[in-house]
Design a protein around this motif. Sequence first.
Motif: not given
Length: 316
Positions: A151-157, A201-204, A285-288, A298-302
Amino acid sequence: MVNCSICGRPAVYINRISGQAFCKKHFLEYFDKKVRRTIRRYKMFSSKEHIVVAVSGGKDSLSLLHYLYNLSKRVPGWRITALLIDEGIRGYRDITKKDFLRVVNELGVDYKIASFEEYFGYTLDEIVRIGREKGLPYLPCSYCGVFRRYLLNKVARELGGTVLATAHNLDDVVQTYVMNIINNSWDKILRLAPVTGPLDHPKFVRRVKPFYEILEKETTLYSILNNLYPKFVECPYARFNIRWMIRRQLNELEEKYPGTKYSLLRSLLRIIDILSKHRDEIIHGEIKTCKVCGEPSAHEICRACLYRYELGIMRD
Ligand code: SF4
Ligand code: ZN
């Protein structure tokens, strides 16, 4: 009585490593210098930022909000928003929320409260109950940590933040370092850098820890001297967390051997340096992008979606 090493007035703080003592005025100057040096050293902010400060209502995060808000008055390109995540913990978050509201109102700073209930449909108390009924193997702090970080990441964005500042102090950082060594969690050690993200990752939202080099007793004293010190309440789930045992033991070590915590911090920075050269191996691997919710993962499903699935509380 000990006197200030600079002006001779009664001291409120002694730096046990350098032996220097400070009165109120000179402690606040020492504190300010130390935080500013950390901000500069790790290039935490540019001259134009919308800083979202993650605030829990505890002494460290209220101190960080107070400190950055005052600093922002000298930087015309900065905007500050305080963000509190309300996990929904009865007898705890409802109390710290009051301290949060008192301080944001006193400062006159913009704020947002985002709750687990609003975003996930359930409070942490309900999530813990459902998890226990279903026999899931997770501890309350695991749900809490994963959902809160999410939530911190999502709401900050969503707020349009360019950077998210968290109040982790030196004690928190080295405690987590020791915990991650015990758990063999090298990927999590990378998260302990003073600045993390945007991690390809553009959403980070980029994260910074301005109190990275500040001891907990220093942030506590800062909160007391600025009349921020909140009522002490402990989260009812804290006793399930190994952190508290590590905290006590690190404090005992520091008492016997002053400088232990700084040594651990230097060791952590060295490890982060080595690990970042092997980042792809460590974080596989890359952030997905999570296939379910579209957030970085970090994985296919968070992890947040995985927990919601296991708990049976997926909304769609
Ligand atoms: Fe969340 Fe655990 Fe901290 Fe309580 S102690 S607020 S459950 S992480
Ligand atoms: Zn997801």
